[in-house]
Design a protein around this motif. Structure first.
Motif, PDB file in Angstrom:
ATOM      1  N   UNK A 244       0.833  -1.207   0.000  1.00 58.56           N
ATOM      2  CA  UNK A 244       0.000   0.000   0.000  1.00 58.56           C
ATOM      3  C   UNK A 244       0.865   1.253   0.000  1.00 58.56           C
ATOM      4  N   UNK A 245       1.869   1.268   0.877  1.00 63.01           N
ATOM      5  CA  UNK A 245       2.723   2.449   0.977  1.00 63.01           C
ATOM      6  C   UNK A 245       3.434   2.745  -0.333  1.00 63.01           C
ATOM      7  N   UNK A 246       3.854   1.705  -1.051  1.00 61.63           N
ATOM      8  CA  UNK A 246       4.563   1.909  -2.311  1.00 61.63           C
ATOM      9  C   UNK A 246       3.636   2.533  -3.352  1.00 61.63           C
ATOM     10  N   UNK A 247       2.369   2.138  -3.368  1.00 57.86           N
ATOM     11  CA  UNK A 247       1.410   2.751  -4.289  1.00 57.86           C
ATOM     12  C   UNK A 247       1.299   4.253  -4.026  1.00 57.86           C
ATOM     13  N   UNK A 248       1.430   4.660  -2.763  1.00 53.30           N
ATOM     14  CA  UNK A 248       1.272   6.067  -2.383  1.00 53.30           C
ATOM     15  C   UNK A 248       2.545   6.882  -2.538  1.00 53.30           C
ATOM     16  N   UNK A 448      -5.846   1.930  -3.996  1.00 48.37           N
ATOM     17  CA  UNK A 448      -6.092   0.607  -4.594  1.00 48.37           C
ATOM     18  C   UNK A 448      -7.581   0.281  -4.554  1.00 48.37           C
ATOM     19  N   UNK A 449      -8.258   0.657  -3.476  1.00 46.47           N
ATOM     20  CA  UNK A 449      -9.717   0.477  -3.461  1.00 46.47           C
ATOM     21  C   UNK A 449     -10.365   1.253  -4.611  1.00 46.47           C
ATOM     22  N   UNK A 450      -9.883   2.480  -4.833  1.00 39.00           N
ATOM     23  CA  UNK A 450     -10.441   3.296  -5.913  1.00 39.00           C
ATOM     24  C   UNK A 450     -10.186   2.660  -7.271  1.00 39.00           C
ATOM     25  N   UNK A 451      -9.035   2.002  -7.427  1.00 35.56           N
ATOM     26  CA  UNK A 451      -8.780   1.259  -8.661  1.00 35.56           C
ATOM     27  C   UNK A 451      -9.803   0.137  -8.813  1.00 35.56           C
ATOM     28  N   UNK A 452     -10.071  -0.579  -7.718  1.00 38.68           N
ATOM     29  CA  UNK A 452     -11.035  -1.668  -7.770  1.00 38.68           C
ATOM     30  C   UNK A 452     -12.452  -1.195  -8.065  1.00 38.68           C
ATOM     31  N   UNK A 453     -12.764   0.035  -7.623  1.00 36.92           N
ATOM     32  CA  UNK A 453     -14.101   0.595  -7.847  1.00 36.92           C
ATOM     33  C   UNK A 453     -14.220   1.278  -9.201  1.00 36.92           C
ATOM     34  N   UNK A 454     -13.121   1.318  -9.970  1.00 34.19           N
ATOM     35  CA  UNK A 454     -13.151   1.953 -11.279  1.00 34.19           C
ATOM     36  C   UNK A 454     -13.010   3.460 -11.245  1.00 34.19           C
ATOM     37  N   UNK A 455     -12.644   4.015 -10.094  1.00 32.02           N
ATOM     38  CA  UNK A 455     -12.469   5.471  -9.968  1.00 32.02           C
ATOM     39  C   UNK A 455     -11.082   5.918 -10.409  1.00 32.02           C
ATOM     40  N   UNK A 456     -10.108   5.005 -10.398  1.00 30.77           N
ATOM     41  CA  UNK A 456      -8.744   5.270 -10.857  1.00 30.77           C
ATOM     42  C   UNK A 456      -8.397   4.175 -11.858  1.00 30.77           C
ATOM     43  N   UNK A 457      -7.793   4.557 -12.983  1.00 34.28           N
ATOM     44  CA  UNK A 457      -7.581   3.598 -14.082  1.00 34.28           C
ATOM     45  C   UNK A 457      -6.537   2.547 -13.762  1.00 34.28           C
ATOM     46  N   UNK A 458      -5.355   2.997 -13.288  1.00 35.20           N
ATOM     47  CA  UNK A 458      -4.237   2.069 -13.175  1.00 35.20           C
ATOM     48  C   UNK A 458      -3.226   2.603 -12.173  1.00 35.20           C
ATOM     49  N   UNK A 459      -2.115   1.887 -12.045  1.00 32.21           N
ATOM     50  CA  UNK A 459      -1.094   2.250 -11.064  1.00 32.21           C
ATOM     51  C   UNK A 459      -0.474   3.606 -11.386  1.00 32.21           C
ATOM     52  N   UNK A 460      -0.250   3.894 -12.655  1.00 39.92           N
ATOM     53  CA  UNK A 460       0.347   5.179 -13.023  1.00 39.92           C
ATOM     54  C   UNK A 460      -0.537   6.330 -12.571  1.00 39.92           C
ATOM     55  N   UNK A 461      -1.843   6.187 -12.754  1.00 39.87           N
ATOM     56  CA  UNK A 461      -2.745   7.249 -12.298  1.00 39.87           C
ATOM     57  C   UNK A 461      -2.774   7.321 -10.776  1.00 39.87           C
ATOM     58  N   UNK A 462      -2.657   6.172 -10.115  1.00 44.22           N
ATOM     59  CA  UNK A 462      -2.617   6.177  -8.652  1.00 44.22           C
ATOM     60  C   UNK A 462      -1.424   6.980  -8.141  1.00 44.22           C
ATOM     61  N   UNK A 463      -0.248   6.781  -8.756  1.00 41.76           N
ATOM     62  CA  UNK A 463       0.923   7.572  -8.368  1.00 41.76           C
ATOM     63  C   UNK A 463       0.679   9.062  -8.626  1.00 41.76           C
ATOM     64  N   UNK A 464       0.009   9.391  -9.728  1.00 40.27           N
ATOM     65  CA  UNK A 464      -0.269  10.791 -10.040  1.00 40.27           C
ATOM     66  C   UNK A 464      -1.215  11.402  -9.013  1.00 40.27           C
ATOM     67  N   UNK A 465      -2.215  10.646  -8.588  1.00 37.22           N
ATOM     68  CA  UNK A 465      -3.130  11.142  -7.549  1.00 37.22           C
ATOM     69  C   UNK A 465      -2.371  11.331  -6.235  1.00 37.22           C
ATOM     70  N   UNK A 466      -1.442  10.412  -5.942  1.00 41.58           N
ATOM     71  CA  UNK A 466      -0.625  10.562  -4.739  1.00 41.58           C
ATOM     72  C   UNK A 466       0.188  11.855  -4.788  1.00 41.58           C
ATOM     73  N   UNK A 467       0.752  12.173  -5.963  1.00 38.24           N
ATOM     74  CA  UNK A 467       1.506  13.425  -6.096  1.00 38.24           C
ATOM     75  C   UNK A 467       0.615  14.633  -5.849  1.00 38.24           C
ATOM     76  N   UNK A 468      -0.585  14.595  -6.410  1.00 39.33           N
ATOM     77  CA  UNK A 468      -1.500  15.729  -6.262  1.00 39.33           C
ATOM     78  C   UNK A 468      -2.002  15.873  -4.824  1.00 39.33           C
TER      79      UNK A 468
END
Length: 504
Positions: A244-248, A448-468
């Motif tokens: 989880x921490x690595x995704x963030x 990762x929950x948001x990825x599962x719910x279809x709110x975030x597309x993929x890991x790259x977008x997850x990292x971008x959301x973490x930056x924001x």
């Protein structure tokens, strides 16, 4: 992502737990604590255990608080914990005894016994996991060795987050990232049944691995009665807290051959790289490199380092003697202190479960021909400098073995808030350190929950959301040639096999 979506992230650490609601809107996540609680293990005559029933009750309390505030906006619930520990479930769906704590001494020496039956090299080639004494594999062997009958009665093995998800939903699962910490899952993502057979361990108790982001199911009737009407479903995050921490990690894309490194800094420090392939080989095994499962087909190739556990245990020992300090006060004292010049190898196995950590540090210094330090400020300073040195050695190791140049180091987790440790890390590693977020595990859980719910597309977008979603603090390295000498002294004084320390 204009519509607001809220997710409850249950993040259990070795010292405390929290239920945090993450609200995703317009490409950012806002985190709001719903409940915090202590995680205190219980020692019984047969060993050290997690108080899993109290933890479950605290989770229900936190979900009730989250539901009261967020109502129908709360669409997901997910739990992450440390790795390796587990509960055994019988044919009636009942938990067979309280889960053991990974610091219980029953696994001492078991890894060596296992290597007599299946060589350490073969284990590593099959699983990619360093042979650490607390691995699930060795805990199961310890149960077999002591004729623990619960192993014969078990129908399934659930890692700690899987157990808690089971109680929330009535559905059993084996999430991939936490399963990968066991030492029993192959690097191919399937259970190493051939390895288990040769170690005389049951194979039927291991459920097929489930990928992170899977929608497990709705909350059970008893949970809804306890927490109020909730439409939220359990969405499996990366249930291993490190994953989880690595995704963030709020990293930016790099060119081939260049990468950031991360330090997930808490009770344990995990220094590593997020790669699309494992890094395997005899040199990697001897260097203590481990390949844990990540999100989106990635591997977290890392070294386990003892982490802030030393400071936590020092604080506990001093409190027993009537000297009580907060972590902030201890860090402040260390910042004002002059370096004692001591080389504390934080990965010394003697630090795994000592009765008195300051005394263990003093013995370590004496054993390595150094003057012990006794004043609290100097002990804390020596520990933090020891961590920075361990990071320096780990950096050199992962760059060499992975063939990648690291240009920046991201520090996430609780240690990101320790300014002295972050500055010492930048100095020792001669790399800029970017600190934050401190609640990286909870943020990654939400992502990762948001990825599962279809709110975030993929890991790259997850990292971008973490930056924001993160305000970074930057620590630039200061010139100090003494770190080269200290690193050399650390390498020279290591007179035991370098296998990391143990996993959180």
């Amino acid at each position: 992502m204009a519509k607001e979506a809220a997710f409850a992230a249950v993040d259990l650490g070795a010292e405390s737990g929290r239920v945090i609601v993450g609200t995703l809107q317009s490409g950012q996540v806002q985190l709001e604590p719903a409940h915090r609680f202590a995680n205190v293990p219980v020692r019984t005559p047969d060993g050290l255990h997690w108080d899993v029933l109290r933890l479950y009750n605290e989770i229900l309390h936190g979900l009730h608080s989250a539901a009261r505030v967020h109502g129908d906006a709360l669409i997901g619930v997910g739990i992450d914990t440390w790795g390796v520990d587990y509960g055994l479930i019988d044919a009636g769906g009942r938990l067979l005894g309280m889960p053991y704590h990974y610091r219980d001494v029953r696994t001492d020496g078991i890894a060596g016994e296992a290597a007599e039956r299946v060589s350490a090299s073969e284990q590593y080639a099959r699983t990619g996991i360093a042979q650490l004494p607390i691995n699930t594999l060795y805990q199961l062997l310890a149960q077999r060795k002591t004729d623990d009958r619960t192993l014969d009665l078990a129908q399934s093995l659930l890692m700690m987050p899987d157990l808690l998800h089971y109680w929330l939903t009535g559905l059993q699962s084996s999430e991939y990232t936490v399963a990968s910490t066991s030492g029993a899952l192959g690097v191919d993502g399937r259970w190493a049944t051939d390895l288990l057979d040769r170690l005389d361990l049951p194979t039927h108790i291991f459920l097929p691995p489930t990928p992170p982001g899977t929608v497990l199911g709705g909350l059970g009737p008893a949970v809804r009665d306890e927490c109020g009407p909730l439409r939220a479903r359990v969405i499996l995050p990366a249930t291993h807290d490190t994953a989880c921490a690595v995704v963030a990690v709020p990293a930016v894309p790099h060119q081939p051959g260049v990468s950031h490194a991360y330090i997930s800094s808490g009770t344990w420090s995990l220094f590593g790289l997020e790669l699309d392939h494992p890094v395997l080989g005899e040199q990697e095994r001897l260097s203590g490199l481990t390949n844990e499962g990540g999100v989106g087909g990635t591997y977290n190739v890392l070294n386990n380092i003892m982490g802030l556990w030393l400071l936590q245990e020092c604080r506990r020992s001093w409190a027993r003697q009537g000297q009580e300090w907060t972590y902030e006060e201890l860090s402040g004292l260390a910042s004002e202190a002059t370096s004692p010049g001591a080389i504390v190898d934080v990965d010394d196995p003697a630090f795994l479960h000592p009765d008195n950590m300051p005394a263990a540090i003093a013995r370590h210094l004496q054993r390595t021909g150094q003057e012990p330090v006794e004043q609290a400020a100097l002990v804390v300073r020596a520990v933090l400098e020891g961590l920075a040195l361990a990071y320096r050695v780990a950096l050199e190791r992962v760059e060499r073995l992975a063939g990648i140049r690291v240009d920046t180091i991201h520090v996430v987790g609780g240690g990101a808030g320790n300014g002295l440790l972050c500055q010492l890390t930048a100095d020792a590693c001669r790399r800029p350190v970017l600190a934050g977020p401190e609640e990286a595990t909870a943020l990654g859980n939400v992502l990762v929950q948001a990825m599962g719910a279809g709110e975030i597309r993929d890991l790259a977008e997850a990292h971008a959301v973490a930056r924001s979603s993160t305000e970074l603090v930057v620590y630039e390295p200061r010139e100090d040639a003494d770190w080269d000498d200290r690193a050399q002294r650390l390498r020279a004084q290591r007179d035991y096999p370098v296998t990391g320390a143990a996993r959180r």
